[in-house]
Write a protein that holds these residues in place. Structure first.
Motif, short mmCIF file in Angstrom:
data_model
loop_
_atom_site.label_atom_id
_atom_site.label_comp_id
_atom_site.label_asym_id
_atom_site.label_seq_id
_atom_site.Cartn_x
_atom_site.Cartn_y
_atom_site.Cartn_z
N ASP A 38 -8.92 -3.65 -7.64
CA ASP A 38 -7.64 -3.11 -7.14
C ASP A 38 -7.36 -3.58 -5.71
O ASP A 38 -6.60 -2.95 -4.98
CB ASP A 38 -7.62 -1.59 -7.22
N ASP B 111 -9.46 5.67 -0.82
CA ASP B 111 -8.66 5.29 -1.98
C ASP B 111 -7.66 4.20 -1.64
O ASP B 111 -7.33 3.36 -2.48
CB ASP B 111 -7.93 6.53 -2.52
N ARG B 112 -7.14 4.25 -0.41
CA ARG B 112 -6.28 3.17 0.09
C ARG B 112 -6.89 2.66 1.39
O ARG B 112 -7.17 3.45 2.30
CB ARG B 112 -4.86 3.64 0.34
N SER B 113 -7.08 1.34 1.47
CA SER B 113 -7.76 0.77 2.63
C SER B 113 -7.05 -0.49 3.10
O SER B 113 -6.57 -1.30 2.28
CB SER B 113 -9.21 0.41 2.29
N VAL C 217 -3.89 5.79 5.04
CA VAL C 217 -4.65 4.58 4.73
C VAL C 217 -5.81 4.46 5.72
O VAL C 217 -5.62 4.58 6.94
CB VAL C 217 -3.75 3.33 4.80
N GLY D 115 -0.15 -2.42 -8.11
CA GLY D 115 -1.45 -1.84 -8.40
C GLY D 115 -2.51 -2.04 -7.33
O GLY D 115 -3.62 -1.53 -7.47
N LEU E 91 0.81 -1.22 0.00
CA LEU E 91 0.00 0.00 0.00
C LEU E 91 0.85 1.27 0.00
O LEU E 91 0.31 2.38 0.06
CB LEU E 91 -0.93 0.00 1.22
N GLY E 92 2.17 1.11 -0.04
CA GLY E 92 3.06 2.26 -0.13
C GLY E 92 3.39 2.91 1.19
O GLY E 92 3.92 4.03 1.22
N ARG F 79 -4.52 -1.29 -4.13
CA ARG F 79 -4.81 -0.11 -3.32
C ARG F 79 -5.59 -0.46 -2.06
O ARG F 79 -5.75 0.37 -1.17
CB ARG F 79 -5.64 0.90 -4.14
N ARG F 80 -6.07 -1.68 -1.99
CA ARG F 80 -6.91 -2.11 -0.86
C ARG F 80 -6.54 -3.55 -0.51
O ARG F 80 -6.44 -4.40 -1.41
CB ARG F 80 -8.40 -2.03 -1.21
#
Length: 391
Positions: free
Chosen positions: A253, A207-209, A161, A50, A30-31, A52-53
Protein backbone atom coordinates in the motif's frame (compact mmCIF):
# COMPACT_ATOMS: atom_id res chain seq x y z
CA UNK A 1 24.48 29.63 -28.93
CA UNK A 2 24.98 27.06 -26.14
CA UNK A 3 27.62 24.39 -26.75
CA UNK A 4 25.05 21.62 -26.03
CA UNK A 5 21.25 21.48 -26.14
CA UNK A 6 21.37 20.58 -22.43
CA UNK A 7 23.03 23.96 -21.82
CA UNK A 8 20.11 25.90 -23.30
CA UNK A 9 18.02 27.87 -20.80
CA UNK A 10 15.06 26.09 -19.22
CA UNK A 11 12.15 27.85 -17.55
CA UNK A 12 10.89 26.64 -14.18
CA UNK A 13 7.54 24.92 -14.73
CA UNK A 14 5.66 26.51 -11.82
CA UNK A 15 2.10 25.28 -11.63
CA UNK A 16 2.65 22.37 -14.02
CA UNK A 17 5.66 20.47 -12.72
CA UNK A 18 8.37 21.67 -10.33
CA UNK A 19 9.78 20.36 -7.08
CA UNK A 20 7.21 22.56 -5.34
CA UNK A 21 4.49 20.29 -6.76
CA UNK A 22 5.85 16.98 -5.45
CA UNK A 23 4.71 17.13 -1.82
CA UNK A 24 1.23 18.52 -2.61
CA UNK A 25 0.81 15.49 -4.87
CA UNK A 26 1.94 13.14 -2.09
CA UNK A 27 -0.34 14.81 0.45
CA UNK A 28 -3.32 14.62 -1.90
CA UNK A 29 -2.73 10.90 -2.39
CA UNK A 30 -2.72 10.48 1.40
CA UNK A 31 -5.98 12.40 1.72
CA UNK A 32 -4.53 15.54 3.30
CA UNK A 33 -6.54 18.71 2.51
CA UNK A 34 -4.87 20.87 -0.11
CA UNK A 35 -3.80 24.49 0.01
CA UNK A 36 -5.52 26.54 -2.66
CA UNK A 37 -2.14 27.87 -3.85
CA UNK A 38 -0.42 24.45 -4.09
CA UNK A 39 -2.66 22.05 -6.02
CA UNK A 40 -1.65 18.45 -6.73
CA UNK A 41 -0.88 19.07 -10.40
CA UNK A 42 1.27 15.93 -10.73
CA UNK A 43 -1.43 13.53 -9.53
CA UNK A 44 -2.63 11.36 -12.43
CA UNK A 45 -6.11 9.94 -12.08
CA UNK A 46 -6.05 6.55 -10.43
CA UNK A 47 -2.26 6.30 -10.27
CA UNK A 48 -2.04 6.47 -6.47
CA UNK A 49 -5.45 5.05 -5.53
CA UNK A 50 -5.20 3.00 -2.36
CA UNK A 51 -1.79 4.36 -1.34
CA UNK A 52 -1.48 4.86 2.42
CA UNK A 53 2.28 5.35 2.68
CA UNK A 54 4.63 7.40 0.53
CA UNK A 55 8.42 7.59 0.56
CA UNK A 56 10.10 10.50 -1.19
CA UNK A 57 13.78 9.77 -1.88
CA UNK A 58 15.83 12.77 -2.95
CA UNK A 59 19.24 12.09 -4.50
CA UNK A 60 21.21 15.33 -4.44
CA UNK A 61 22.54 16.33 -7.87
CA UNK A 62 20.82 13.47 -9.72
CA UNK A 63 19.55 15.55 -12.64
CA UNK A 64 17.20 14.22 -15.32
CA UNK A 65 19.67 14.77 -18.16
CA UNK A 66 22.35 12.87 -16.22
CA UNK A 67 20.35 9.62 -16.12
CA UNK A 68 21.86 8.33 -19.35
CA UNK A 69 25.36 8.54 -17.90
CA UNK A 70 24.16 7.27 -14.52
CA UNK A 71 22.70 4.16 -16.18
CA UNK A 72 26.25 2.96 -16.87
CA UNK A 73 26.69 2.39 -13.13
CA UNK A 74 23.36 0.84 -12.14
CA UNK A 75 21.00 -1.65 -13.77
CA UNK A 76 18.16 -0.16 -11.73
CA UNK A 77 18.86 3.35 -12.95
CA UNK A 78 19.13 1.97 -16.47
CA UNK A 79 15.70 0.36 -16.16
CA UNK A 80 14.26 3.64 -14.88
CA UNK A 81 15.91 5.63 -17.66
CA UNK A 82 14.62 3.29 -20.37
CA UNK A 83 11.06 3.24 -19.03
CA UNK A 84 11.21 -0.40 -17.96
CA UNK A 85 10.51 0.20 -14.27
CA UNK A 86 7.95 2.55 -12.75
CA UNK A 87 6.95 5.85 -14.33
CA UNK A 88 9.54 8.52 -15.18
CA UNK A 89 8.64 12.18 -15.75
CA UNK A 90 10.83 15.24 -16.17
CA UNK A 91 9.99 18.15 -13.89
CA UNK A 92 12.08 21.19 -13.02
CA UNK A 93 13.90 22.54 -10.03
CA UNK A 94 12.98 25.95 -8.74
CA UNK A 95 15.30 28.98 -9.12
CA UNK A 96 18.14 29.18 -8.26
CA UNK A 97 18.75 25.48 -8.95
CA UNK A 98 20.69 24.83 -5.75
CA UNK A 99 20.15 22.60 -2.75
CA UNK A 100 18.64 24.83 -0.04
CA UNK A 101 16.22 26.48 -2.46
CA UNK A 102 15.12 23.16 -3.92
CA UNK A 103 14.81 21.39 -0.56
CA UNK A 104 12.70 24.24 0.78
CA UNK A 105 10.48 24.20 -2.32
CA UNK A 106 9.98 20.45 -1.93
CA UNK A 107 9.43 20.45 1.83
CA UNK A 108 7.08 23.44 1.85
CA UNK A 109 5.29 22.67 -1.41
CA UNK A 110 5.80 26.28 -2.47
CA UNK A 111 8.01 28.23 -4.91
CA UNK A 112 10.95 30.26 -3.52
CA UNK A 113 9.09 33.53 -3.84
CA UNK A 114 6.70 32.33 -1.16
CA UNK A 115 8.89 30.32 1.22
CA UNK A 116 11.72 32.88 1.04
CA UNK A 117 14.74 30.51 0.91
CA UNK A 118 15.60 32.26 -2.32
CA UNK A 119 19.37 31.89 -2.66
CA UNK A 120 22.25 29.67 -1.59
CA UNK A 121 23.55 32.71 0.31
CA UNK A 122 21.53 35.91 0.69
CA UNK A 123 21.80 39.17 2.55
CA UNK A 124 19.62 39.58 5.62
CA UNK A 125 17.81 42.89 5.09
CA UNK A 126 17.54 43.77 8.78
CA UNK A 127 21.24 43.34 9.57
CA UNK A 128 23.11 43.49 6.27
CA UNK A 129 24.85 40.23 7.16
CA UNK A 130 24.86 37.14 4.98
CA UNK A 131 23.20 33.80 5.71
CA UNK A 132 24.44 30.68 3.92
CA UNK A 133 21.49 28.37 4.20
CA UNK A 134 23.38 25.06 4.24
CA UNK A 135 25.69 26.33 7.02
CA UNK A 136 23.00 28.16 8.99
CA UNK A 137 23.14 27.43 12.71
CA UNK A 138 19.71 28.96 13.29
CA UNK A 139 20.83 31.69 15.67
CA UNK A 140 20.23 34.51 13.19
CA UNK A 141 17.95 34.95 11.43
CA UNK A 142 15.34 33.01 13.36
CA UNK A 143 14.30 30.05 11.15
CA UNK A 144 10.62 30.14 12.06
CA UNK A 145 10.44 33.83 11.15
CA UNK A 146 12.65 33.59 8.07
CA UNK A 147 10.43 30.80 6.66
CA UNK A 148 7.00 31.14 8.33
CA UNK A 149 4.88 29.07 5.92
CA UNK A 150 3.52 25.72 7.16
CA UNK A 151 5.63 22.87 5.83
CA UNK A 152 4.18 19.85 4.05
CA UNK A 153 5.03 17.81 7.15
CA UNK A 154 3.13 20.15 9.48
CA UNK A 155 0.10 19.96 7.23
CA UNK A 156 0.30 16.17 7.00
CA UNK A 157 0.83 15.68 10.73
CA UNK A 158 -2.19 17.91 11.47
CA UNK A 159 -4.25 15.43 9.43
CA UNK A 160 -2.90 12.41 11.30
CA UNK A 161 -0.09 11.35 8.97
CA UNK A 162 3.15 10.14 10.61
CA UNK A 163 6.03 12.12 9.09
CA UNK A 164 9.70 11.13 9.20
CA UNK A 165 12.95 12.54 7.84
CA UNK A 166 15.60 9.89 7.12
CA UNK A 167 18.92 11.69 6.73
CA UNK A 168 22.29 12.40 8.28
CA UNK A 169 21.88 13.22 11.97
CA UNK A 170 24.30 16.15 11.70
CA UNK A 171 21.61 18.07 9.80
CA UNK A 172 18.99 17.60 12.51
CA UNK A 173 19.38 20.84 14.46
CA UNK A 174 20.41 23.26 11.70
CA UNK A 175 18.59 26.45 10.84
CA UNK A 176 17.52 25.01 7.49
CA UNK A 177 15.98 21.97 9.18
CA UNK A 178 14.06 24.17 11.60
CA UNK A 179 12.84 26.29 8.70
CA UNK A 180 11.65 23.58 6.30
CA UNK A 181 11.31 20.22 8.07
CA UNK A 182 9.08 21.27 10.94
CA UNK A 183 6.42 18.67 11.69
CA UNK A 184 8.56 15.59 10.98
CA UNK A 185 10.45 13.28 13.30
CA UNK A 186 14.10 12.58 12.50
CA UNK A 187 15.61 9.15 11.93
CA UNK A 188 19.41 9.45 11.56
CA UNK A 189 20.88 7.53 8.61
CA UNK A 190 24.02 8.12 6.58
CA UNK A 191 24.84 5.23 4.25
CA UNK A 192 22.55 4.12 1.42
CA UNK A 193 21.82 0.89 3.29
CA UNK A 194 20.88 2.80 6.45
CA UNK A 195 18.67 5.15 4.45
CA UNK A 196 16.85 2.24 2.81
CA UNK A 197 16.33 0.42 6.11
CA UNK A 198 15.24 3.60 7.87
CA UNK A 199 12.79 4.45 5.09
CA UNK A 200 11.11 1.04 5.26
CA UNK A 201 10.93 1.22 9.06
CA UNK A 202 9.46 4.72 8.98
CA UNK A 203 6.80 3.72 6.46
CA UNK A 204 5.50 1.20 9.00
CA UNK A 205 5.09 3.74 11.81
CA UNK A 206 1.38 4.37 11.27
CA UNK A 207 -1.61 3.64 9.08
CA UNK A 208 -0.71 6.68 6.96
CA UNK A 209 2.94 7.62 6.63
CA UNK A 210 5.04 10.17 4.75
CA UNK A 211 8.80 9.62 4.67
CA UNK A 212 11.39 11.94 3.17
CA UNK A 213 14.88 10.46 2.68
CA UNK A 214 18.01 12.24 1.46
CA UNK A 215 21.42 11.17 0.13
CA UNK A 216 24.13 13.69 -0.91
CA UNK A 217 26.69 11.32 -2.47
CA UNK A 218 26.17 11.98 -6.20
CA UNK A 219 26.27 15.74 -5.70
CA UNK A 220 29.46 15.55 -3.64
CA UNK A 221 31.22 13.41 -6.24
CA UNK A 222 30.10 15.72 -9.03
CA UNK A 223 31.40 18.80 -7.25
CA UNK A 224 34.87 17.41 -6.61
CA UNK A 225 35.40 15.06 -9.54
CA UNK A 226 32.92 16.11 -12.23
CA UNK A 227 29.82 14.58 -13.79
CA UNK A 228 30.65 11.35 -15.57
CA UNK A 229 33.92 10.78 -13.71
CA UNK A 230 34.75 7.35 -12.23
CA UNK A 231 34.10 8.74 -8.73
CA UNK A 232 30.72 10.08 -9.85
CA UNK A 233 29.75 6.73 -11.38
CA UNK A 234 30.82 4.99 -8.17
CA UNK A 235 28.57 7.32 -6.17
CA UNK A 236 25.67 6.52 -8.50
CA UNK A 237 26.25 2.81 -7.94
CA UNK A 238 26.28 3.31 -4.18
CA UNK A 239 23.07 5.36 -3.97
CA UNK A 240 21.31 2.92 -6.26
CA UNK A 241 21.66 0.44 -3.40
CA UNK A 242 19.23 2.64 -1.47
CA UNK A 243 16.75 2.49 -4.34
CA UNK A 244 17.04 -1.30 -4.52
CA UNK A 245 16.69 -1.63 -0.74
CA UNK A 246 13.54 0.47 -0.64
CA UNK A 247 12.01 -1.38 -3.60
CA UNK A 248 12.68 -4.71 -1.92
CA UNK A 249 10.87 -3.72 1.27
CA UNK A 250 8.14 -1.41 -0.06
CA UNK A 251 4.71 -2.37 1.37
CA UNK A 252 1.93 -3.09 -1.11
CA UNK A 253 0.00 0.00 0.00
CA UNK A 254 3.03 2.27 -0.47
CA UNK A 255 4.57 4.29 -3.30
CA UNK A 256 8.09 5.54 -3.88
CA UNK A 257 8.80 8.95 -5.37
CA UNK A 258 12.41 9.48 -6.48
CA UNK A 259 13.60 12.95 -7.40
CA UNK A 260 16.55 15.33 -7.18
CA UNK A 261 17.15 18.91 -6.16
CA UNK A 262 19.04 19.88 -9.33
CA UNK A 263 21.35 18.60 -12.05
CA UNK A 264 24.89 19.80 -12.68
CA UNK A 265 27.35 21.10 -15.29
CA UNK A 266 31.11 20.69 -15.38
CA UNK A 267 32.50 24.23 -15.21
CA UNK A 268 35.26 25.10 -17.65
CA UNK A 269 35.34 28.92 -17.47
CA UNK A 270 35.63 30.96 -14.27
CA UNK A 271 35.63 34.63 -13.35
CA UNK A 272 37.74 35.00 -10.18
CA UNK A 273 36.33 37.97 -8.30
CA UNK A 274 39.24 37.86 -5.84
CA UNK A 275 41.52 38.72 -8.77
CA UNK A 276 39.35 41.66 -9.89
CA UNK A 277 39.23 44.34 -7.16
CA UNK A 278 37.42 46.63 -9.60
CA UNK A 279 34.39 44.33 -9.34
CA UNK A 280 34.10 45.02 -5.61
CA UNK A 281 33.84 48.77 -6.06
CA UNK A 282 30.36 49.95 -5.13
CA UNK A 283 29.34 46.43 -4.05
CA UNK A 284 28.28 45.94 -0.44
CA UNK A 285 28.00 42.16 -0.76
CA UNK A 286 28.16 39.30 -3.26
CA UNK A 287 25.96 36.29 -2.51
CA UNK A 288 24.23 33.41 -4.28
CA UNK A 289 26.48 30.70 -5.68
CA UNK A 290 28.85 30.25 -8.58
CA UNK A 291 26.22 29.81 -11.26
CA UNK A 292 23.80 32.50 -10.03
CA UNK A 293 25.23 35.43 -8.13
CA UNK A 294 23.40 38.19 -6.27
CA UNK A 295 25.07 41.62 -6.20
CA UNK A 296 24.00 44.08 -3.50
CA UNK A 297 25.03 47.55 -4.56
CA UNK A 298 26.00 50.39 -2.26
CA UNK A 299 23.62 53.38 -2.29
CA UNK A 300 23.99 55.32 -5.53
CA UNK A 301 26.38 52.78 -7.09
CA UNK A 302 23.97 50.52 -8.97
CA UNK A 303 24.65 51.89 -12.46
CA UNK A 304 28.43 51.73 -12.02
CA UNK A 305 28.23 48.18 -10.67
CA UNK A 306 26.03 47.14 -13.57
CA UNK A 307 28.48 48.59 -16.09
CA UNK A 308 31.55 46.99 -14.52
CA UNK A 309 29.98 43.55 -14.21
CA UNK A 310 28.42 43.66 -17.69
CA UNK A 311 31.89 44.30 -19.10
CA UNK A 312 33.41 41.52 -16.98
CA UNK A 313 30.97 38.73 -17.82
CA UNK A 314 30.22 39.70 -21.41
CA UNK A 315 28.10 37.09 -23.17
CA UNK A 316 28.98 34.43 -20.61
CA UNK A 317 26.15 35.46 -18.27
CA UNK A 318 22.94 37.44 -18.24
CA UNK A 319 22.92 40.33 -15.78
CA UNK A 320 19.50 41.71 -14.90
CA UNK A 321 17.86 43.77 -12.16
CA UNK A 322 15.99 42.16 -9.28
CA UNK A 323 12.63 43.41 -10.56
CA UNK A 324 13.20 41.91 -14.00
CA UNK A 325 14.11 38.54 -12.52
CA UNK A 326 10.91 38.64 -10.46
CA UNK A 327 8.84 39.74 -13.45
CA UNK A 328 10.20 36.88 -15.53
CA UNK A 329 8.76 34.48 -12.98
CA UNK A 330 12.08 32.95 -11.97
CA UNK A 331 11.01 32.67 -8.33
CA UNK A 332 7.38 31.72 -8.88
CA UNK A 333 4.11 33.49 -9.70
CA UNK A 334 4.06 35.21 -6.31
CA UNK A 335 7.02 36.84 -4.56
CA UNK A 336 6.45 38.21 -1.08
CA UNK A 337 7.95 41.52 -0.05
CA UNK A 338 10.20 39.69 2.43
CA UNK A 339 11.53 37.35 -0.26
CA UNK A 340 12.04 40.17 -2.77
CA UNK A 341 14.24 42.06 -0.32
CA UNK A 342 16.61 39.09 -0.09
CA UNK A 343 17.38 38.99 -3.83
CA UNK A 344 20.38 41.01 -4.99
CA UNK A 345 19.94 44.36 -6.70
CA UNK A 346 21.49 42.60 -9.69
CA UNK A 347 21.30 38.92 -10.60
CA UNK A 348 24.12 37.29 -12.57
CA UNK A 349 22.79 34.14 -14.28
CA UNK A 350 25.69 32.20 -15.76
CA UNK A 351 25.37 30.49 -19.13
CA UNK A 352 26.99 27.45 -20.72
CA UNK A 353 29.81 26.24 -18.38
CA UNK A 354 30.78 29.59 -16.83
CA UNK A 355 30.88 30.39 -13.10
CA UNK A 356 31.70 33.38 -10.89
CA UNK A 357 34.02 32.27 -8.08
CA UNK A 358 36.52 33.61 -5.56
CA UNK A 359 33.93 35.44 -3.51
CA UNK A 360 34.89 36.75 -0.07
CA UNK A 361 33.70 34.51 2.75
CA UNK A 362 33.44 31.33 0.69
CA UNK A 363 35.80 28.41 1.44
CA UNK A 364 38.75 28.44 -1.00
CA UNK A 365 37.90 24.99 -2.40
CA UNK A 366 34.57 26.29 -3.74
CA UNK A 367 36.39 28.15 -6.51
CA UNK A 368 37.93 24.86 -7.68
CA UNK A 369 34.75 22.78 -7.80
CA UNK A 370 34.31 21.06 -11.15
CA UNK A 371 30.60 20.29 -11.06
CA UNK A 372 28.37 23.24 -10.22
CA UNK A 373 24.70 24.23 -10.37
CA UNK A 374 22.38 27.10 -9.57
CA UNK A 375 21.85 28.33 -13.11
CA UNK A 376 19.05 28.05 -15.64
CA UNK A 377 20.39 25.46 -18.08
CA UNK A 378 18.38 22.32 -18.76
CA UNK A 379 21.26 20.26 -17.36
CA UNK A 380 20.79 22.02 -14.01
CA UNK A 381 17.05 22.63 -14.02
CA UNK A 382 15.57 19.33 -15.22
CA UNK A 383 15.12 16.73 -12.48
CA UNK A 384 13.45 13.33 -12.51
CA UNK A 385 10.21 12.44 -10.84
CA UNK A 386 10.10 8.65 -10.86
CA UNK A 387 7.19 6.89 -9.19
CA UNK A 388 6.88 3.22 -8.36
CA UNK A 389 4.24 1.02 -6.76
CA UNK A 390 4.60 -2.69 -5.96
CA UNK A 391 2.74 -4.89 -8.40
Amino acid sequence: MPSSPYLAAARPAYGTGTLADVMPTALAALGVPQRADSPAVLLREGELDGVRRIAVLLLDGFGYHLLGQAAQASDTVGAVHHGELGTLTAITATVPSSTPISLASLACGLPPGQHGIIGFTVRVPDTGGLVTHIRWDGSSPDPETWQPEPTAFERARADGVACTIVSNGSFRDTGLTRAIYRGADWLPATSPREVAEGTIAALARADRSLVYAYLPDVDTAGHFHGVGSPDWLEAVAEVSEAIDGILAGLPRDAALFLTADHGMVNVTDRLHVDQRPDLRQGVDAIAGDGRMRYLYAAPGALDDVRAAWTDAVGERAELIDRDEAVDRGWFGPKVTDAARERIGDLVVACKDTFAVVGVEGEPPHVARLIGQHGGLTAAEMAVPLWTYRPV
